[in-house]
Design a protein around this motif. Structure first.
Motif, mmCIF file in Angstrom:
data_model
loop_
_atom_site.group_PDB
_atom_site.id
_atom_site.type_symbol
_atom_site.label_atom_id
_atom_site.label_comp_id
_atom_site.label_asym_id
_atom_site.label_seq_id
_atom_site.Cartn_x
_atom_site.Cartn_y
_atom_site.Cartn_z
ATOM 1 N N LYS A 54 -53.546 22.760 -45.314
ATOM 2 C CA LYS A 54 -53.305 23.946 -46.285
ATOM 3 C C LYS A 54 -54.255 25.278 -45.818
ATOM 4 O O LYS A 54 -55.532 24.790 -45.802
ATOM 5 N N GLN A 55 -53.807 26.355 -45.554
ATOM 6 C CA GLN A 55 -54.736 27.331 -45.628
ATOM 7 C C GLN A 55 -55.117 28.090 -46.810
ATOM 8 O O GLN A 55 -53.894 28.357 -47.486
ATOM 9 N N VAL A 56 -56.263 28.120 -47.480
ATOM 10 C CA VAL A 56 -56.501 28.358 -48.892
ATOM 11 C C VAL A 56 -57.596 29.339 -48.817
ATOM 12 O O VAL A 56 -58.340 29.742 -47.998
ATOM 13 N N PRO A 57 -57.185 30.325 -50.086
ATOM 14 C CA PRO A 57 -58.261 31.232 -50.387
ATOM 15 C C PRO A 57 -59.587 30.718 -50.556
ATOM 16 O O PRO A 57 -59.656 29.676 -51.466
ATOM 17 N N ASP A 58 -60.680 31.303 -50.364
ATOM 18 C CA ASP A 58 -61.827 30.821 -50.568
ATOM 19 C C ASP A 58 -62.277 31.162 -52.038
ATOM 20 O O ASP A 58 -62.605 32.408 -52.165
ATOM 21 N N THR A 59 -62.171 30.200 -52.812
ATOM 22 C CA THR A 59 -62.306 30.230 -54.391
ATOM 23 C C THR A 59 -63.829 30.439 -54.755
ATOM 24 O O THR A 59 -63.696 30.650 -56.094
ATOM 25 N N ARG A 60 -64.673 30.226 -53.844
ATOM 26 C CA ARG A 60 -66.061 30.566 -54.210
ATOM 27 C C ARG A 60 -66.462 31.786 -54.488
ATOM 28 O O ARG A 60 -67.367 32.143 -55.206
ATOM 29 N N ASN A 61 -65.596 32.687 -54.168
ATOM 30 C CA ASN A 61 -65.592 34.266 -54.193
ATOM 31 C C ASN A 61 -64.374 35.153 -55.124
ATOM 32 O O ASN A 61 -63.800 35.723 -54.292
ATOM 33 N N VAL A 62 -64.327 34.589 -56.221
ATOM 34 C CA VAL A 62 -62.947 34.978 -56.950
ATOM 35 C C VAL A 62 -63.457 36.528 -57.807
ATOM 36 O O VAL A 62 -64.426 36.226 -58.420
ATOM 37 N N GLY A 63 -62.858 37.273 -57.221
ATOM 38 C CA GLY A 63 -62.980 39.058 -57.681
ATOM 39 C C GLY A 63 -62.076 39.222 -58.519
ATOM 40 O O GLY A 63 -60.967 38.533 -58.997
#
Length: 290
Positions: free
Chosen positions: A10-19
């Motif tokens: 799966k291609q996932v959003p990088d949740t380390r930088n949630v704005g």
């Protein structure tokens, strides 16, 4: 024995930088607002599949991913590391899917691929942390499953043996093929890109990507069929559109946020009994404990 292995990635959003723009009004993740990465535990799963391929000559590894058009990058990343081919499951009707709708769509795609011995995927994706999709796919395909795998120990006589990493220790489990495995992040990291594979597959594209590209790759892709990455829609996998995407998703996300602890939220205590007692009362009052 040679194996036909499918890796769910799966291609996932990088949740380390949630704005502040990370979530849409309908409760789905705004993937366009976050950088996209290869889900970390799916990379661990890919490495286990590639090790099996290395140990069993004639084996093949197929990447299956679901997402928007840009998710084709996940297939290329798999090819760069040693996978043999891949499929992109993409359709607007798949958008907003929760684990139930996602596992349904993936199971229908696997049925279309047909002829597999092993399905491997990461334990969970970092954008949901549910660890539900792998087991749900196994249930829909009526396959046995081994979860929390840290290492595949081998395949022999139609059975696979794997080591599981659990909170209470380690288990060694054996089961019959075909089988689905979910792999922990404690498993070995995925090997890096292979320079020869990067040169071979750097122009591998889906039909949509070829149509949107500035350069004309028609002649190149016609002469090298392995550069054509198949795209499948709801109709291609014979799925029920009502069971896909938002319409097939009973789970609704209300809110997501990035929690960052600050120094002012910490407290330093001395060993004095009254301070410890005061802290216990505070934790019970705000329901942190008790």
């Amino acid at each position: 024995m040679s194996l036909k292995i499918i890796v769910l990635a799966k291609q996932v959003p990088d949740t380390r930088n949630v704005g502040k723009d990370a979530m849409k009004a309908d409760g789905t993740v705004n993937r366009a607002a976050l950088p996209a990465i290869f889900n970390p535990e799916d990379l661990n799963a890919l490495e286990q599949a590639l090790r099996l391929k290395d140990a069993n000559p004639g084996s093949t590894v197929t990447i299956l991913t679901m997402g928007p058009g840009r998710a084709a990058e996940i297939i290329r990343e798999g090819l760069y590391r040693g996978a043999d081919n891949g499929y992109l499951l993409t359709d607007r009707a798949f958008a907003g899917a929760d684990t139930l709708a996602t596992s349904y769509a993936i199971s229908m795609a696997i049925r279309k691929i047909d002829g597999y011995d092993l399905i491997v995927c990461g334990r969970q994706a970092i954008d949901g942390d549910t660890a539900q999709v792998g087991p749900q796919v196994a249930e829909k395909l009526k396959l046995p499953q081994i979860t929390y795998v840290e290492e595949i120990l081998g395949v022999e006589n139609g059975k696979i043996k794997a080591k599981r990493r659990l909170e209470r220790g380690v288990e060694t489990v054996e089961g019959p093929l075909p089988m689905l495995l979910t792999v922990n992040g404690t498993a070995p990291d995925c090997r890096p890109r292979n320079a020869k594979f990067v040169q071979k597959y750097k122009h591998a594209k889906t039909v949509t990507e070829k149509q949107e590209a500035d350069a004309d790759y028609t002649d190149l892709c016609n002469s090298r069929p392995y550069l054509n990455l198949p795209e499948w829609s709801v109709a291609d996998v014979n799925a029920d559109v009502k069971a896909c995407g938002l319409s097939g998703s009973p789970t609704k996300v209300k809110k997501i946020e990035s929690v960052i602890f600050q120094a002012k939220e910490s407290k330093t205590l001395t060993p004095a009994d009254d301070e410890i007692e005061s802290l216990m009362k505070e934790l019970i009052a705000n329901h942190t404990i008790g």
